[in-house]
Each structure stands twice: as structure tokens, then as C-alpha cells.
Design an enzyme around this catalytic site. Sequence first.
Site, PDB file in Angstrom:
ATOM      1  N   SER A 126      48.073  50.809  39.613  1.00 21.41           N
ATOM      2  CA  SER A 126      47.733  49.394  39.772  1.00 21.41           C
ATOM      3  C   SER A 126      47.616  49.025  41.238  1.00 21.41           C
ATOM      4  CB  SER A 126      48.842  48.535  39.120  1.00 21.41           C
ATOM      5  OG  SER A 126      48.688  47.184  39.453  1.00 21.41           O
ATOM      6  N   TYR A 151      58.483  46.707  38.075  1.00 19.22           N
ATOM      7  CA  TYR A 151      57.253  47.209  37.429  1.00 19.22           C
ATOM      8  C   TYR A 151      56.364  47.871  38.480  1.00 19.22           C
ATOM      9  CZ  TYR A 151      52.397  47.275  36.200  1.00 19.22           C
ATOM     10  OH  TYR A 151      51.094  47.686  36.041  1.00 19.22           O
ATOM     11  N   LYS A 155      55.146  52.077  39.328  1.00 14.35           N
ATOM     12  CA  LYS A 155      53.802  52.624  39.580  1.00 14.35           C
ATOM     13  C   LYS A 155      53.814  53.446  40.875  1.00 14.35           C
ATOM     14  CE  LYS A 155      51.740  51.069  35.968  1.00 14.35           C
ATOM     15  NZ  LYS A 155      51.411  52.019  34.878  1.00 14.35           N
ATOM     16  N   LEU A 202      46.240  35.346  33.480  1.00 13.82           N
ATOM     17  CA  LEU A 202      45.357  34.170  33.532  1.00 13.82           C
ATOM     18  C   LEU A 202      44.370  34.088  32.376  1.00 13.82           C
ATOM     19  CD1 LEU A 202      44.257  31.682  35.054  1.00 13.82           C
ATOM     20  CD2 LEU A 202      42.757  33.257  36.322  1.00 13.82           C
TER      21      LEU A 202
HETATM   22  C1  WQD Z   1      46.106  36.079  38.307  1.00 16.23           C
HETATM   23  C2  WQD Z   1      46.051  34.759  39.059  1.00 16.23           C
HETATM   24  C3  WQD Z   1      48.125  33.588  39.157  1.00 16.23           C
HETATM   25  C4  WQD Z   1      48.467  32.689  34.907  1.00 16.23           C
HETATM   26  C5  WQD Z   1      49.298  41.021  37.258  1.00 16.23           C
HETATM   27  C6  WQD Z   1      50.136  42.193  37.634  1.00 16.23           C
HETATM   28  C7  WQD Z   1      49.250  43.375  37.888  1.00 16.23           C
HETATM   29  C8  WQD Z   1      48.379  43.617  36.673  1.00 16.23           C
HETATM   30  C9  WQD Z   1      47.557  42.377  36.362  1.00 16.23           C
HETATM   31  C10 WQD Z   1      49.474  45.231  35.275  1.00 16.23           C
HETATM   32  C11 WQD Z   1      47.264  34.544  39.943  1.00 16.23           C
HETATM   33  C12 WQD Z   1      47.098  32.799  38.376  1.00 16.23           C
HETATM   34  C13 WQD Z   1      48.014  33.178  36.123  1.00 16.23           C
HETATM   35  C14 WQD Z   1      48.525  31.295  34.668  1.00 16.23           C
HETATM   36  C15 WQD Z   1      47.657  30.932  36.877  1.00 16.23           C
HETATM   37  N1  WQD Z   1      49.171  43.960  35.562  1.00 16.23           N
HETATM   38  N2  WQD Z   1      47.615  32.300  37.076  1.00 16.23           N
HETATM   39  N3  WQD Z   1      48.110  30.460  35.672  1.00 16.23           N
HETATM   40  O1  WQD Z   1      49.476  38.451  38.876  1.00 16.23           O
HETATM   41  O2  WQD Z   1      47.188  39.123  39.765  1.00 16.23           O
HETATM   42  O3  WQD Z   1      48.451  40.706  38.324  1.00 16.23           O
HETATM   43  O4  WQD Z   1      48.508  41.312  36.138  1.00 16.23           O
HETATM   44  O5  WQD Z   1      49.144  46.211  35.868  1.00 16.23           O
HETATM   45  O6  WQD Z   1      50.066  44.472  38.144  1.00 16.23           O
HETATM   46  O7  WQD Z   1      50.800  41.874  38.831  1.00 16.23           O
HETATM   47  O8  WQD Z   1      47.472  38.657  37.327  1.00 16.23           O
HETATM   48  O9  WQD Z   1      46.589  37.213  35.536  1.00 16.23           O
HETATM   49  O10 WQD Z   1      49.059  37.067  36.116  1.00 16.23           O
HETATM   50  O11 WQD Z   1      47.382  36.147  37.691  1.00 16.23           O
HETATM   51  O12 WQD Z   1      47.299  30.149  37.768  1.00 16.23           O
HETATM   52  O13 WQD Z   1      48.933  30.786  33.596  1.00 16.23           O
HETATM   53  O14 WQD Z   1      46.047  33.699  38.109  1.00 16.23           O
HETATM   54  O15 WQD Z   1      48.870  32.729  39.995  1.00 16.23           O
HETATM   55  O16 WQD Z   1      46.832  33.875  41.103  1.00 16.23           O
HETATM   56  P1  WQD Z   1      48.188  39.155  38.680  1.00 16.23           P
HETATM   57  P2  WQD Z   1      47.659  37.254  36.587  1.00 16.23           P
END
Ligand code: WQD
Length: 340
Positions: A126, A151, A155, A202
Amino acid sequence: MDKILVTGGLGFIGSHTVVKLQEAGYEVVIIDDLSNSSENVLDGITAITGKRPIFEKIDLKEKADVSAFFQKHNDVKGVIHFAASKAVGESVKEPLLYYENNLGSLVYLLKELKELPEASFIFSSSCTVYGQADELPITENAPVKQAESPYGNTKQIGEEIIRDTCKVVPTLKAIALRYFNPIGAHESAEIGELPIGVPQNLVPFITQTAIGMRDELSVFGDDYPTSDGTCVRDYIHVLDLAKAHVVALQRLLQNKNKESYETFNLGTGKGSSVLEVVQAFERVSGEKLNYKIVGRREGDIISAYADTNKAKDELGWKTELSLDDAMLSAWKWEQKVRGK
Ligand code: WQD
């Protein structure tokens, strides 16, 4: 045709990769412990390809079960290893569960692979290993930083375990694929992302809000130093990601690798802000999304997107699908799952 083991093959990225492996002519065996997936994903895969993969419900922490599997399937030519716990927040609360599951399983798998005449190993890593990179876009040479969560640490440590093992086991070669943000679903809507409980990521939160399962999306902060104040990520269609796994596996099966252990970033090379993802969803679905801006989420980095040159030059792979393609496929999948 070569037999390929896909661990975690009933999961989100795993199931899409199984489809692409079958379409490329491989025989696929899936190991999954069903802790974060369900067996009826097999029906979805079969509906797409017409071939039902062999499935064995095994917990990879059970060393004897892993050995028994390889006694039975000693003709496995390659392994794509997705099986792992992956909830960042949960890993902070339960670090030992994550170290035991993600690293214990990896060690038991590698112990079996070193006994095979030869083995090609693809590791699901990742971009989280980079933390907040100092330079963007992020290349594979960017420094691996202090992990922000257990987590992410599993990795990083996982990559080191594989690298050290490949150095001393001449019959083992491996590639770590560092994903950016996987989103979307197969165009048939037969398989997709199935988050259990309240989605942390997200895109599933967006589609669940639009379908009426959630009241509104909380946008975690709009005071970041980005174009519109919201965080930037590199959102990659899960089908592009799945294809990259087949290409990386073939690089090893055909002995085209330059080192016994290699890493590749898998992204589009383009950053999109949270609000741009929301706008893409509204554009492709015709739905107005209910959202509000709230405070920042602990641990979020400001911006990350991939330098795609190494994957393009070495793997001959680049993404072909757009953010809009991914958001439309995610929406079609959500509607299918909720029977709308
Ligand atoms: C993306 C953006 C949030 C939810 C994580 C893991 C990574 C990988 C992918 C496994 C951020 C914003 C999110 C919400 C929001 N997983 N957000 N409201 O954090 O980039 O990566 O998932 O391998 O290792 O770290 O992904 O989708 O959680 O967030 O505003 O309800 O969306 O702040 O900026 P992230 P995410």
C-alpha cells in the site's frame, strides 16, 4: 494452465483479480477465512467468467492447515497474497491482532513457498508505507516513513520479510504492489466492495449515502493546503488494479524480473480531492449528494498520488479507466446490492 493461489480471493481487490486471472487462462484456487468477505462472492465471479474457482476456507494463521493445503496443491506456480486485516482505525485499537494475522500468515505462506521447486509471489502492499511523502508524485524510491498505524506497519514489515527471504531462497521471486486508493466495481455489478458495518473509506460511504443507508457524508476537513481545501488521493479503478496483478505475476512466471524482489506503485498518477470525488459521483449518477464539512480525521495525510513511470516502463501497464468510470461502477454496484 498454471495454477495460481489467491489468498483473500473473496475480498474486494482479490475477487476482481480472480476474474482477470481466469480471463487470462489461469486455474485459480482461493483461500479465504471469510472474516471480511462471504462465500457468495464465488457466485459473482462465476457469473462473470463461467468458471467457478476452487475455494478452501482456511485461516492462514493455522500453520498446519497451510501446510496441508500445499501438500494437496503442490502444483501451485504462483501466489497473489491479499489476505490481511486492513482497517486502519481498528489496527490502532488492536495492534496484536494485526501483527499476528498479517505477519504470522505471511511467514507461514513463505515457509511453504520456499519448499516448492519455484515460486512467484505477489504481495498486496500500500502507498500507506510512504506516509506523507515529501515529494509528489510519489516514486518507488520515496523513503518509507514511520508508519501511521499498525496496519501500515504490517505492510512495511511484510515487504521487509519478503525481501529478506528472496535474498536467501533462490527459487523465490516476489513483487510488492503498492496500491493507492482502490475504488469502483466490475461493470457487470456482479462483484464489488462490500464493507462490513459503517464504511471507513470515502467511496462506499458516498454510495451508501446516495442509496439512503447513511444520512450524509462527513467531509473530514476543508482547511488543507490543497486546491479546494480537502485531501487529495490517487483513486484507481479496481479493474485496472486487478489487471496490474496479472501483469506483475506474468513478469515473474516468465522470469522477466530484474531483481528477486521488486516494488511497483499502482495509481493513475492523478490526484483528486474529496470534493472532486463527490462532484464526479454527482455527475455520473445524476444524484445530489448530502454532505457536510466537519473537522479533520486523525492520521489523514494531505496529498498522495503516484509517479506511474516505473509501472509503465517495466510492467508495460498503466490505468485505462477514469474517476468517472469508477464512480459510475461503484454506484451501479451499490444499487444492485441494495436491490434498487
Ligand atoms: C480518502 C479521503 C479522508 C471517508 C485508506 C488506507 C489505505 C488504503 C485505502 C488499505 C481522505 C476522506 C473518507 C469519509 C472523508 N487501505 N474521507 N469522509 O485514508 O486515503 O486510505 O484506505 O490499504 O491504506 O489508509 O482512504 O477512503 O479512508 O479516505 O472525508 O467518510 O476521503 O479524509 O481524505 P485513505 P479513505
